[in-house]
Design an enzyme around this catalytic site. Structure first.
Site, PDB file in Angstrom:
ATOM      1  N   GLN A  93      -9.638   2.182   1.952  1.00 31.96           N
ATOM      2  CA  GLN A  93      -8.603   2.853   2.754  1.00 31.96           C
ATOM      3  C   GLN A  93      -9.240   3.907   3.666  1.00 31.96           C
ATOM      4  O   GLN A  93      -8.852   4.058   4.834  1.00 31.96           O
ATOM      5  CB  GLN A  93      -7.567   3.512   1.845  1.00 31.96           C
ATOM      6  CG  GLN A  93      -6.881   2.584   0.869  1.00 31.96           C
ATOM      7  CD  GLN A  93      -6.199   1.410   1.542  1.00 31.96           C
ATOM      8  OE1 GLN A  93      -5.544   1.564   2.577  1.00 31.96           O
ATOM      9  NE2 GLN A  93      -6.350   0.236   0.971  1.00 31.96           N
ATOM     10  N   TYR A 109      -6.326  -1.169  -6.787  1.00 30.82           N
ATOM     11  CA  TYR A 109      -5.750  -2.389  -6.199  1.00 30.82           C
ATOM     12  C   TYR A 109      -5.079  -2.118  -4.859  1.00 30.82           C
ATOM     13  O   TYR A 109      -4.896  -0.988  -4.459  1.00 30.82           O
ATOM     14  CB  TYR A 109      -4.853  -3.148  -7.159  1.00 30.82           C
ATOM     15  CG  TYR A 109      -3.642  -2.484  -7.766  1.00 30.82           C
ATOM     16  CD1 TYR A 109      -3.074  -1.321  -7.289  1.00 30.82           C
ATOM     17  CD2 TYR A 109      -3.032  -3.087  -8.868  1.00 30.82           C
ATOM     18  CE1 TYR A 109      -1.951  -0.768  -7.857  1.00 30.82           C
ATOM     19  CE2 TYR A 109      -1.901  -2.551  -9.456  1.00 30.82           C
ATOM     20  CZ  TYR A 109      -1.365  -1.387  -8.943  1.00 30.82           C
ATOM     21  OH  TYR A 109      -0.249  -0.852  -9.531  1.00 30.82           O
ATOM     22  N   GLU A 110      -4.764  -3.215  -4.168  1.00 32.65           N
ATOM     23  CA  GLU A 110      -4.265  -3.181  -2.782  1.00 32.65           C
ATOM     24  C   GLU A 110      -5.276  -2.520  -1.838  1.00 32.65           C
ATOM     25  O   GLU A 110      -4.894  -1.884  -0.859  1.00 32.65           O
ATOM     26  CB  GLU A 110      -2.911  -2.468  -2.700  1.00 32.65           C
ATOM     27  CG  GLU A 110      -1.826  -3.115  -3.525  1.00 32.65           C
ATOM     28  CD  GLU A 110      -1.629  -4.588  -3.229  1.00 32.65           C
ATOM     29  OE1 GLU A 110      -1.925  -5.024  -2.104  1.00 32.65           O
ATOM     30  OE2 GLU A 110      -1.187  -5.316  -4.127  1.00 32.65           O
ATOM     31  N   GLY A 111      -6.532  -2.703  -2.124  1.00 28.99           N
ATOM     32  CA  GLY A 111      -7.589  -2.106  -1.332  1.00 28.99           C
ATOM     33  C   GLY A 111      -8.021  -0.804  -1.946  1.00 28.99           C
ATOM     34  O   GLY A 111      -7.274   0.187  -1.924  1.00 28.99           O
ATOM     35  N   ARG A 123       0.827  -1.214   0.000  1.00 25.08           N
ATOM     36  CA  ARG A 123       0.000   0.000   0.000  1.00 25.08           C
ATOM     37  C   ARG A 123       0.854   1.255   0.000  1.00 25.08           C
ATOM     38  O   ARG A 123       0.529   2.237  -0.676  1.00 25.08           O
ATOM     39  CB  ARG A 123      -0.955  -0.029   1.200  1.00 25.08           C
ATOM     40  CG  ARG A 123      -2.117  -0.987   0.982  1.00 25.08           C
ATOM     41  CD  ARG A 123      -2.961  -1.208   2.212  1.00 25.08           C
ATOM     42  NE  ARG A 123      -4.103  -2.062   1.876  1.00 25.08           N
ATOM     43  CZ  ARG A 123      -4.957  -2.557   2.754  1.00 25.08           C
ATOM     44  NH1 ARG A 123      -4.825  -2.282   4.046  1.00 25.08           N
ATOM     45  NH2 ARG A 123      -5.961  -3.325   2.361  1.00 25.08           N
TER      46      ARG A 123
END
Length: 592
Positions: A446, A439-441, A295
């Site tokens: 977040q 992506y990556e949340g 992230r």
């Protein structure tokens, strides 16, 4: 076709002049990393990014990856570039020397990552995912697994992935169906399908090490039953070399909007042999170590693309003749004045610049805190650094990618119609940058993490890691006449952030939808205020030199632009937060 020049002076300025990077040598294990040593690393990184990676960016985008019968080929030149990258030791710079790494500070590694992302984001995905796998395995793997796999990940002869998402579940990993059946020899057999797996299959390395989330039959339901496993493409033989093919294969690759030279794969695990990383049913603990690393890295992707877009736009604005200055011709001997004379072009360029340089400062601040959290001998200092990382990770991931995407769009706008044309390269930055918000949340996740988990944690202790230095700085400089035009706006924005924090905390406890409705606005308010603090600090550093050095003069002027033209967003954001979520949640579902 755009060119890229690593902004080494600005990088050194942030690392040393603003963040006090010289004191890194006081941390155990960093004694040998003097300024001269680190500068040499940055200079060599700039060379490989400018001379090897950037020239492949457009061709890689146009060619993309090719898939045939389970085999993925990266674009022309990528294999040779990766070999050069690996042979230069760039896969190992931030890794543990016990496994062949160079052990450089995270602060320097972050600057190198930014250069890679500016030069060729698709290429950077391959070593980037490997480093994330390294982090998880280094932190939670058994000694046997670490001995067998870490040296190969560190030297780059093997690469790594993270396999989370499944066709029916993205962020909600508790729904996953991939299963891991225990075997008598202590291994597991993995079966299931994972999608959106970056670097899941390619031709750059001799083996690929997949870190896979799966459920052991009979375990707890939902997210509490998820475990993490290591499943290589080829099972190592007695000599530790790639041997028998494991039961994991690429079923297809995705045809994407951007990062086309990065292979995004559907991975099928068919009775694949794997080994548990960490404790059973505690896979998310280990995976979050990897995800948090990624992230922060994804935030740097937004920063890197924004820098590349700014460089292209600034060069074009100085060269492109279009119209006359409103105040009269600036170059009467030519058919028209350059774009740079127009106020709106300057507004866009300065917006790009203010976000890029402010976000770079935030990224290096967080990276230095990673070094403190890892190396500082005082536990209290390590805890404060860990708190800072916890509260800023969702902000860095979401805010840097949001404003990074905005900056790349401004780059296209500055080019006008030519920005929309592929040959100039500006539209690629937009397409490549769009995924970073997902992506990556996804960035909305977040924001929920920030207001739902990080903000209330330990009775608000994480917040103090950022709020206290900002409050102390405002108090210490409230009578500083030289900074009055910066401290005043910073103080107002910080007051709005404090008010918003209290509001979200109060209403969120009783009505969770209210916190959810405020989350994205709150994260942006948080990010804008943090950058205001950093811009005030940068102006303070540069003011004594502004009359004699154009670099420092530009810093002060950019700081003032940020305070006057970008920071006022915080007023509107606070108003939206205080308005609540009633208009969202009262809307009938059928009316959508």
């Amino acid at each position: 076709m755009p060119t890229y020049k690593a902004p080494l002076r600005d990088m050194r300025y942030v690392l040393y002049d603003v963040m006090g990077g010289d004191d890194l040598t006081s941390l155990p294990g960093y004694e040998d990393f003097s300024r001269d040593t680190l500068d040499a690393v940055l200079e060599e990184a700039a060379k490989i990014c400018e001379e090897v990676l950037q020239p492949l960016n457009r061709s890689g985008d146009e060619e993309g990856c090719a898939y045939e019968n389970g085999v993925v080929r990266t674009p022309k030149g990528f294999k040779q570039a990766y070999d050069t990258f690996r042979d230069g030791g760039w896969t190992s710079i931030a890794c543990d020397p016990d496994y062949g790494g160079q052990g450089l500070p995270a602060a320097v590694n972050t600057l190198v990552e930014e250069m890679i992302c500016s030069a060729n984001l698709s290429f950077g995905m391959y070593p980037g995912l490997s480093h994330g796998a390294y982090v998880a395995l280094h932190g939670y793997g058994s000694d046997a697994l670490k001995k067998a796999y870490l040296p190969k990940l560190v030297d780059g002869t093997w690469s790594g992935t993270m396999c989370l998402t499944e066709p029916h579940c993205g962020t909600d990993l508790g729904q996953m169906r991939t299963k891991a059946v225990p075997q008598e020899d202590g291994s597991y057999r993995l079966s299931g399908t994972k999608i959106f797996i970056s670097a899941g299959e390619h031709d750059l390395t001799e083996n690929i090490v997949h870190l896979v989330l799966a459920k052991i039959p009979g375990g707890p339901k939902g997210i509490k039953g998820v475990s993490l496993f290591l499943a290589p493409k080829f099972l190592p033989d007695a000599d530790g070399k790639p041997g028998e093919r494991n039961g994991v294969r690429c079923g297809s690759i995705e045809h994407k909007m951007g990062i086309k030279a990065s292979s995004t794969c559907v991975m099928n695990f068919d009775d694949a042999k794997g080994w548990l990383i960490g404790a059973p049913h505690k896979g998310m603990q280990a995976m979050f170590a990897m995800m948090n690393t990624e992230r922060l890295a994804v935030g740097v992707q937004g920063l890197g693309l924004a820098e590349a877009s700014y460089q292209g736009a600034a060069a074009y604005a100085k060269e492109r003749l279009q119209g006359r200055a409103l105040s009269g011709a600036k170059q009467p001997d030519k058919a028209a004045d350059p774009l740079i004379v127009h106020p709106d072009i300057r507004r866009m360029l300065l917006t790009q610049r203010a976000y890029v340089e402010g976000c770079r400062a935030l990224a290096i601040w967080a990276a230095k805190m990673l070094d403190v959290a890892k190396k500082h001998p005082d536990e209290a200092e390590r805890v404060k650094a860990e708190d800072f990382i916890a509260i800023t990770t969702p902000v860095i991931k979401a805010f840097l990618t949001d404003v990074g995407f905005e900056a790349t769009n401004l780059g296209v706008q500055i080019f006008g119609g030519h920005g929309y044309i592929r040959e100039h390269g500006m539209e690629q930055f937009v397409r490549d940058g769009r995924i970073a918000q997902i992506y990556e949340g996804a960035n909305g996740i977040q924001a929920l993490d920030l207001v739902g988990r990080k903000m209330p944690a330990h009775a608000g202790r994480y917040l103090r890691a950022l709020f206290h230095p900002v409050a102390d700085y405002i108090e210490a400089n409230k009578s500083n006449a030289a900074l009055a035009d910066l401290i005043g706006p910073l103080g107002k924005a910080f007051g709005r952030l404090q008010q918003a924090t209290l509001h979200v905390a109060r209403v969120g406890m009783a009505r969770p939808d209210e916190a959810g409705a405020a989350a994205s606005d709150y994260l942006r308010l948080f990010g804008l205020t943090t950058l205001a603090y950093l811009w005030a600090r940068m102006a303070e550093v540069s003011l004594p030199h502004a009359d004699s050095d154009p670099f420092h003069k530009a810093k002060v002027l950019t700081a003032r632009f940020y305070m006057e033209r970008l920071l006022p967003q915080t007023g509107a954001l606070l108003s939206a937060i205080l308005a609540g979520g009633k208009t969202m949640m009262a809307f009938e579902e059928a009316a959508f």
